[in-house]
Design an enzyme around this catalytic site. Sequence first.
Site, PDB file in Angstrom:
ATOM      1  N   GLN A   1      71.303 -15.572 -37.284  1.00 56.65           N
ATOM      2  CA  GLN A   1      71.893 -16.884 -37.011  1.00 56.65           C
ATOM      3  C   GLN A   1      71.704 -17.256 -35.536  1.00 56.65           C
ATOM      4  O   GLN A   1      72.045 -16.483 -34.641  1.00 56.65           O
ATOM      5  CB  GLN A   1      73.394 -16.835 -37.365  1.00 56.65           C
ATOM      6  CG  GLN A   1      74.106 -18.147 -37.230  1.00 56.65           C
ATOM      7  CD  GLN A   1      73.651 -19.183 -38.256  1.00 56.65           C
ATOM      8  OE1 GLN A   1      73.468 -18.880 -39.420  1.00 56.65           O
ATOM      9  NE2 GLN A   1      73.447 -20.402 -37.797  1.00 56.65           N
TER      10      GLN A   1
ATOM     11  N   LYS B   1      76.534 -19.086 -46.537  1.00 52.49           N
ATOM     12  CA  LYS B   1      75.297 -18.431 -46.973  1.00 52.49           C
ATOM     13  C   LYS B   1      75.629 -17.228 -47.849  1.00 52.49           C
ATOM     14  O   LYS B   1      75.019 -17.031 -48.897  1.00 52.49           O
ATOM     15  CB  LYS B   1      74.474 -17.967 -45.762  1.00 52.49           C
ATOM     16  CG  LYS B   1      73.687 -19.098 -45.117  1.00 52.49           C
ATOM     17  CD  LYS B   1      73.120 -18.709 -43.759  1.00 52.49           C
ATOM     18  CE  LYS B   1      72.532 -19.928 -43.077  1.00 52.49           C
ATOM     19  NZ  LYS B   1      72.248 -19.754 -41.669  1.00 52.49           N
TER      20      LYS B   1
ATOM     21  N   ASP C   1      63.639 -17.347 -42.674  1.00 44.08           N
ATOM     22  CA  ASP C   1      63.844 -18.538 -41.844  1.00 44.08           C
ATOM     23  C   ASP C   1      62.504 -19.174 -41.471  1.00 44.08           C
ATOM     24  O   ASP C   1      62.474 -20.302 -40.975  1.00 44.08           O
ATOM     25  CB  ASP C   1      64.579 -18.142 -40.549  1.00 44.08           C
ATOM     26  CG  ASP C   1      65.938 -18.794 -40.456  1.00 44.08           C
ATOM     27  OD1 ASP C   1      66.208 -19.729 -41.237  1.00 44.08           O
ATOM     28  OD2 ASP C   1      66.727 -18.370 -39.587  1.00 44.08           O
TER      29      ASP C   1
END
Length: 296
Positions: free
Chosen positions: A100, A56, A123
Amino acid sequence: MTQRASIIDGKAIAADLRGRVAAAVENIRSHHGWAPGLAVVLVGSDPASEVYVRNKGRQTEACGMKSFEHRLPADTSEQDLLDLIGRLNADPAVHGILVQLPLPDQIDADKVINTVDPAKDVDGFHVINAGRLATGQDALVACTPVGCVMLAKHALDDLTGLEAVIVGRSNIVGKPVAQLLLRENCTVTIAHSRTRDLAGVCARADLLIAAVGRPRMIKVDWVKPGACVIDVGINRIDGGDGKTRLVGDVDFDEVVEVAGSITPVPGGVGPMTIACLLYNTVRAACAIEGVAVPDM
Ligand SMILES: NC(=O)c1ccc[n+]([C@@H]2O[C@H](COP(=O)([O-])OP(=O)(O)OC[C@H]3O[C@@H](n4cnc5c(N)ncnc54)[C@H](OP(=O)(O)O)[C@@H]3O)[C@@H](O)[C@H]2O)c1
């Protein structure tokens, strides 16, 4: 008569999207003098999560955006993580925040997700964004579902009226992908571990999305000839040669003979997830800064 499906090349489609995101970032930089910034928070050292976070960071910078990485030890307290998120929420250089998952047991993931400013929730997991999606309002939408729908549209173009079956009802894949497919005017069924006659339900699908986490569960006789099959599953299995390998939730070698189009694992949905994260970060940044989103 069997037909061999066309393979949906997620790697190439993701590379194309990243190119469009990079052009949008360049457009923002040249017209407004700033670049979107994405903060990624990793708690602990789960090896798969380490790889995702590294990728990422690399891809964020490759698109011309700012990347901020925060690595915290596995024994970080919930409060310390919430404090960090509070600082990132307040930081004007940060337009997107991704924590995460999974998080260690001492931390309540829902509490953490719902502490992220919904405007920076790239997200798309915050209850506000999930609610906006469900009610048809503009929302930041979870990256893997957005990627799945992009891949399906790449293969089929217009999804209107299709029978779509999703196997899996998680908040991060199954439910948001169902909402997106409703938006695309599909007739949507969500199947799960208690579904009766799962094979029969799947066999109705013009568009079948598997998000289960069970290696090669979807067999050839579960798939309608000509269907588009999007395989979200990432399962590491024994490769039989002393090494492991990744397979999806679909028995690819069998299903490829009857489907109309199918995503491979790896190289299908996986690469789209990070590309869509970058896409979401640009959208979030433009909304926060009050500028029009460049075409992507
Ligand atoms: N490519 C990517 O970027 C990406 C991103 C996210 C996830 N994934 C992968 O996608 C898969 C699913 O992830 P997730 O987070 O959605 O998983 P999850 O939260 O574990 O949800 C799995 C879903 O599958 C259902 N299920 C389990 N066993 C089943 C069975 N035998 N028959 C029918 N349904 C069954 C479960 O049903 P119940 O609700 O009834 O328990 C649940 O709804 C995993 O392999 C994950 O690694 C990939």
